[in-house]
Design a protein around this motif. Structure first.
Motif, PDB file in Angstrom:
ATOM      1  N   ARG A   1     -11.742  12.431 -14.018  1.00 23.41           N
ATOM      2  CA  ARG A   1     -10.307  12.286 -14.250  1.00 23.41           C
ATOM      3  C   ARG A   1      -9.964  12.112 -15.730  1.00 23.41           C
ATOM      4  NH1 ARG A   1      -7.459  10.310  -9.491  1.00 23.41           N
ATOM      5  NH2 ARG A   1      -8.852  10.433  -7.692  1.00 23.41           N
ATOM      6  N   GLY A   2     -10.973  11.871 -16.554  1.00 26.71           N
ATOM      7  CA  GLY A   2     -10.729  11.688 -17.981  1.00 26.71           C
ATOM      8  C   GLY A   2      -9.983  10.414 -18.308  1.00 26.71           C
ATOM      9  N   VAL A   3     -10.277   9.336 -17.569  1.00 34.63           N
ATOM     10  CA  VAL A   3      -9.604   8.055 -17.807  1.00 34.63           C
ATOM     11  C   VAL A   3     -10.664   6.977 -18.073  1.00 34.63           C
ATOM     12  CG1 VAL A   3      -7.443   8.525 -16.592  1.00 34.63           C
ATOM     13  CG2 VAL A   3      -9.435   7.759 -15.292  1.00 34.63           C
ATOM     14  N   VAL A   4     -11.480   7.213 -19.075  1.00 30.01           N
ATOM     15  CA  VAL A   4     -12.629   6.337 -19.327  1.00 30.01           C
ATOM     16  C   VAL A   4     -12.203   4.906 -19.631  1.00 30.01           C
ATOM     17  CG1 VAL A   4     -14.624   5.963 -20.822  1.00 30.01           C
ATOM     18  CG2 VAL A   4     -14.011   8.277 -20.119  1.00 30.01           C
ATOM     19  N   PHE A   5     -11.079   4.732 -20.293  1.00 32.26           N
ATOM     20  CA  PHE A   5     -10.654   3.376 -20.645  1.00 32.26           C
ATOM     21  C   PHE A   5     -10.188   2.567 -19.438  1.00 32.26           C
ATOM     22  CE2 PHE A   5      -9.634   4.641 -25.253  1.00 32.26           C
ATOM     23  CZ  PHE A   5     -10.830   4.113 -25.691  1.00 32.26           C
ATOM     24  N   ILE A   6     -10.012   3.226 -18.286  1.00 32.67           N
ATOM     25  CA  ILE A   6      -9.456   2.507 -17.135  1.00 32.67           C
ATOM     26  C   ILE A   6     -10.351   1.350 -16.719  1.00 32.67           C
ATOM     27  CG2 ILE A   6     -10.509   4.089 -15.445  1.00 32.67           C
ATOM     28  CD1 ILE A   6      -8.187   3.529 -13.590  1.00 32.67           C
ATOM     29  N   ASP A   7     -11.666   1.551 -16.787  1.00 34.23           N
ATOM     30  CA  ASP A   7     -12.559   0.473 -16.349  1.00 34.23           C
ATOM     31  C   ASP A   7     -12.428  -0.754 -17.236  1.00 34.23           C
ATOM     32  OD1 ASP A   7     -13.570   2.027 -18.326  1.00 34.23           O
ATOM     33  OD2 ASP A   7     -15.466   2.473 -17.355  1.00 34.23           O
ATOM     34  N   LEU A   8     -12.318  -0.528 -18.543  1.00 34.95           N
ATOM     35  CA  LEU A   8     -12.150  -1.663 -19.445  1.00 34.95           C
ATOM     36  C   LEU A   8     -10.809  -2.356 -19.224  1.00 34.95           C
ATOM     37  CD1 LEU A   8     -13.625  -0.275 -22.785  1.00 34.95           C
ATOM     38  CD2 LEU A   8     -14.598  -2.030 -21.305  1.00 34.95           C
ATOM     39  N   ALA A   9      -9.745  -1.562 -19.063  1.00 34.45           N
ATOM     40  CA  ALA A   9      -8.416  -2.149 -18.891  1.00 34.45           C
ATOM     41  C   ALA A   9      -8.317  -2.935 -17.585  1.00 34.45           C
ATOM     42  CB  ALA A   9      -7.354  -1.049 -18.923  1.00 34.45           C
ATOM     43  N   VAL A  10      -8.789  -2.338 -16.488  1.00 38.39           N
ATOM     44  CA  VAL A  10      -8.696  -3.000 -15.184  1.00 38.39           C
ATOM     45  C   VAL A  10      -9.617  -4.219 -15.130  1.00 38.39           C
ATOM     46  CG1 VAL A  10      -9.109  -2.727 -12.710  1.00 38.39           C
ATOM     47  CG2 VAL A  10      -7.952  -0.921 -13.991  1.00 38.39           C
ATOM     48  N   ALA A  11     -10.837  -4.075 -15.630  1.00 45.74           N
ATOM     49  CA  ALA A  11     -11.764  -5.205 -15.636  1.00 45.74           C
ATOM     50  C   ALA A  11     -11.243  -6.330 -16.526  1.00 45.74           C
ATOM     51  CB  ALA A  11     -13.144  -4.750 -16.110  1.00 45.74           C
ATOM     52  N   GLN A  12     -10.633  -5.969 -17.655  1.00 43.87           N
ATOM     53  CA  GLN A  12     -10.092  -7.001 -18.542  1.00 43.87           C
ATOM     54  C   GLN A  12      -8.887  -7.674 -17.909  1.00 43.87           C
ATOM     55  OE1 GLN A  12     -11.469  -7.770 -21.980  1.00 43.87           O
ATOM     56  NE2 GLN A  12     -10.496  -9.507 -20.999  1.00 43.87           N
ATOM     57  N   ALA A  13      -8.113  -6.917 -17.120  1.00 42.78           N
ATOM     58  CA  ALA A  13      -6.978  -7.517 -16.404  1.00 42.78           C
ATOM     59  C   ALA A  13      -7.475  -8.542 -15.394  1.00 42.78           C
ATOM     60  CB  ALA A  13      -6.166  -6.427 -15.711  1.00 42.78           C
ATOM     61  N   ALA A  14      -8.559  -8.212 -14.696  1.00 45.90           N
ATOM     62  CA  ALA A  14      -9.153  -9.165 -13.758  1.00 45.90           C
ATOM     63  C   ALA A  14      -9.617 -10.418 -14.495  1.00 45.90           C
ATOM     64  CB  ALA A  14     -10.323  -8.512 -13.022  1.00 45.90           C
ATOM     65  N   THR A  15     -10.230 -10.222 -15.652  1.00 46.41           N
ATOM     66  CA  THR A  15     -10.695 -11.348 -16.464  1.00 46.41           C
ATOM     67  C   THR A  15      -9.529 -12.232 -16.894  1.00 46.41           C
ATOM     68  OG1 THR A  15     -12.555 -10.045 -17.295  1.00 46.41           O
ATOM     69  CG2 THR A  15     -11.905 -11.966 -18.590  1.00 46.41           C
ATOM     70  N   ALA A  16      -8.463 -11.604 -17.403  1.00 46.69           N
ATOM     71  CA  ALA A  16      -7.299 -12.361 -17.865  1.00 46.69           C
ATOM     72  C   ALA A  16      -6.666 -13.147 -16.723  1.00 46.69           C
ATOM     73  CB  ALA A  16      -6.274 -11.410 -18.483  1.00 46.69           C
ATOM     74  N   ALA A  17      -6.588 -12.530 -15.535  1.00 46.63           N
ATOM     75  CA  ALA A  17      -5.985 -13.221 -14.388  1.00 46.63           C
ATOM     76  C   ALA A  17      -6.790 -14.458 -13.997  1.00 46.63           C
ATOM     77  CB  ALA A  17      -5.876 -12.248 -13.213  1.00 46.63           C
ATOM     78  N   VAL A  18      -8.114 -14.357 -14.037  1.00 47.24           N
ATOM     79  CA  VAL A  18      -8.958 -15.514 -13.709  1.00 47.24           C
ATOM     80  C   VAL A  18      -8.777 -16.621 -14.751  1.00 47.24           C
ATOM     81  CG1 VAL A  18     -11.342 -16.312 -13.447  1.00 47.24           C
ATOM     82  CG2 VAL A  18     -10.647 -14.136 -12.447  1.00 47.24           C
ATOM     83  N   ILE A  19      -8.718 -16.224 -16.017  1.00 48.59           N
ATOM     84  CA  ILE A  19      -8.521 -17.221 -17.080  1.00 48.59           C
ATOM     85  C   ILE A  19      -7.215 -17.978 -16.876  1.00 48.59           C
ATOM     86  CG2 ILE A  19      -8.058 -17.496 -19.551  1.00 48.59           C
ATOM     87  CD1 ILE A  19     -10.979 -16.999 -18.990  1.00 48.59           C
ATOM     88  N   TRP A  20      -6.142 -17.247 -16.558  1.00 44.83           N
ATOM     89  CA  TRP A  20      -4.833 -17.884 -16.422  1.00 44.83           C
ATOM     90  C   TRP A  20      -4.720 -18.715 -15.146  1.00 44.83           C
ATOM     91  CZ3 TRP A  20      -1.405 -18.985 -19.935  1.00 44.83           C
ATOM     92  CH2 TRP A  20      -1.404 -18.249 -21.123  1.00 44.83           C
ATOM     93  N   ILE A  21      -5.415 -18.305 -14.082  1.00 43.48           N
ATOM     94  CA  ILE A  21      -5.360 -19.128 -12.864  1.00 43.48           C
ATOM     95  C   ILE A  21      -6.057 -20.459 -13.107  1.00 43.48           C
ATOM     96  CG2 ILE A  21      -7.485 -18.405 -11.679  1.00 43.48           C
ATOM     97  CD1 ILE A  21      -4.027 -18.832 -10.057  1.00 43.48           C
ATOM     98  N   HIS A  22      -7.044 -20.476 -13.994  1.00 41.02           N
ATOM     99  CA  HIS A  22      -7.701 -21.739 -14.344  1.00 41.02           C
ATOM    100  C   HIS A  22      -6.780 -22.594 -15.209  1.00 41.02           C
ATOM    101  CE1 HIS A  22     -11.979 -21.681 -12.978  1.00 41.02           C
ATOM    102  NE2 HIS A  22     -11.640 -20.426 -12.722  1.00 41.02           N
ATOM    103  N   TRP A  23      -5.872 -21.965 -15.939  1.00 42.79           N
ATOM    104  CA  TRP A  23      -4.897 -22.721 -16.723  1.00 42.79           C
ATOM    105  C   TRP A  23      -3.849 -23.350 -15.813  1.00 42.79           C
ATOM    106  CZ3 TRP A  23       0.429 -22.253 -17.804  1.00 42.79           C
ATOM    107  CH2 TRP A  23       0.878 -22.994 -18.893  1.00 42.79           C
ATOM    108  N   VAL A  24      -3.460 -22.614 -14.764  1.00 43.40           N
ATOM    109  CA  VAL A  24      -2.453 -23.120 -13.822  1.00 43.40           C
ATOM    110  C   VAL A  24      -3.063 -24.124 -12.854  1.00 43.40           C
ATOM    111  CG1 VAL A  24      -0.852 -22.467 -11.975  1.00 43.40           C
ATOM    112  CG2 VAL A  24      -1.100 -20.985 -13.985  1.00 43.40           C
TER     113      VAL A  24
END
Length: 244
Positions: A29-52
């Motif tokens: 599909r030519g969307v190589v950055f998708i894995d980094l973006a989606v995985a980083q979104a998962a990471t950010a969500a976990v970080i923020w749930i620990h803040w809340v």
């Protein structure tokens, strides 16, 4: 090796079986950055749930990771349809935005930096049973679906990608998720068989795990480096000839 190494070894196999077919779709599909973006979104969500919610819970982490990954994955699906020529640039910007969000969240929590490091480069030696079982289930589902027509559809792909990534990031870390997605896909793109490539990737991952064991270094980066070098080796091998 000790019996308790069976869990990380199974986690690596399950992660590869789950992520390799998705990595092939990413390259097609030519969307190589998708894995980094989606995985980083998962990471950010976990970080923020620990803040809340200041609570160390597998289920809260998984819920947050799945929500963040699914939201960004569906956003990427919408952007690639609306602005196809700018998709990689937009996905790259999304990755920067989610990475910055993760760093800001980590800086706001007393143990945020340690959690961020764990999600980026997890120590596979300490993976828990729940994470491994979730990855095994995900690998079974994707193995059954990978050759079906529905697997090629955008909605199915983006949802599966988000859910698989959100399961894999807390278990094996973002860097290793990217290696498991792209390194095997490079070999398959050059004509090598799916199962042969998965076994080769697993062998490379085990070499990284063994080197980590022998040198007393973090397992996540060691395995990620081994898989990355193995993936780059595909460029120096001739394309496989498929028999008719």
């Amino acid at each position: 090796m000790q019996d308790w190494l069976a869990l990380p070894i199974l986690a690596l196999l399950a992660g590869l079986l789950a992520l390799t077919p998705l990595g092939c779709q990413v390259l097609r599909r030519g969307v190589v950055f998708i894995d980094l973006a989606v995985a980083q979104a998962a990471t950010a969500a976990v970080i923020w749930i620990h803040w809340v919610i200041d609570l160390d819970s597998f289920w809260w982490d998984q819920l947050a990771a799945s929500t963040g990954a699914l939201g960004v994955s569906l956003l990427i699906a919408s952007m690639t349809r609306r602005w196809p020529s700018q998709r990689e640039a937009l996905i790259g910007l999304l990755y920067v935005a989610t990475a910055c969000s993760a760093i800001l969240g980590a800086s706001s929590h007393p143990h945020g930096k340690e959690k961020l490091m764990q999600l980026l480069a997890a120590d596979v030696l300490w993976v828990n049973t729940s994470s491994v079982l979730a990855l095994v289930l995900c690998a079974l589902v994707i193995t059954l679906l990978r050759q079906t027509r529905s697997f090629q559809q955008d909605t199915v792909f983006y949802v599966l990608f988000a859910l698989t990534t959100s399961l894999a990031v807390p278990a094996i870390g973002l860097f290793l998720v990217f290696s498991c997605l792209i390194a095997p896909a490079l070999w398959i793109e050059r004509g090598h068989g799916h199962w042969t490539v998965c076994l080769g990737a697993w062998a490379a991952a085990l070499v990284g795990l063994l080197s980590s064991w022998l040198t007393d270094t973090p397992s996540g980066p060691s395995i990620g480096l081994a898989l990355t070098l193995w993936g780059m080796m595909s460029l120096f091998f001739p394309r496989a000839v498929r028999l008719p």
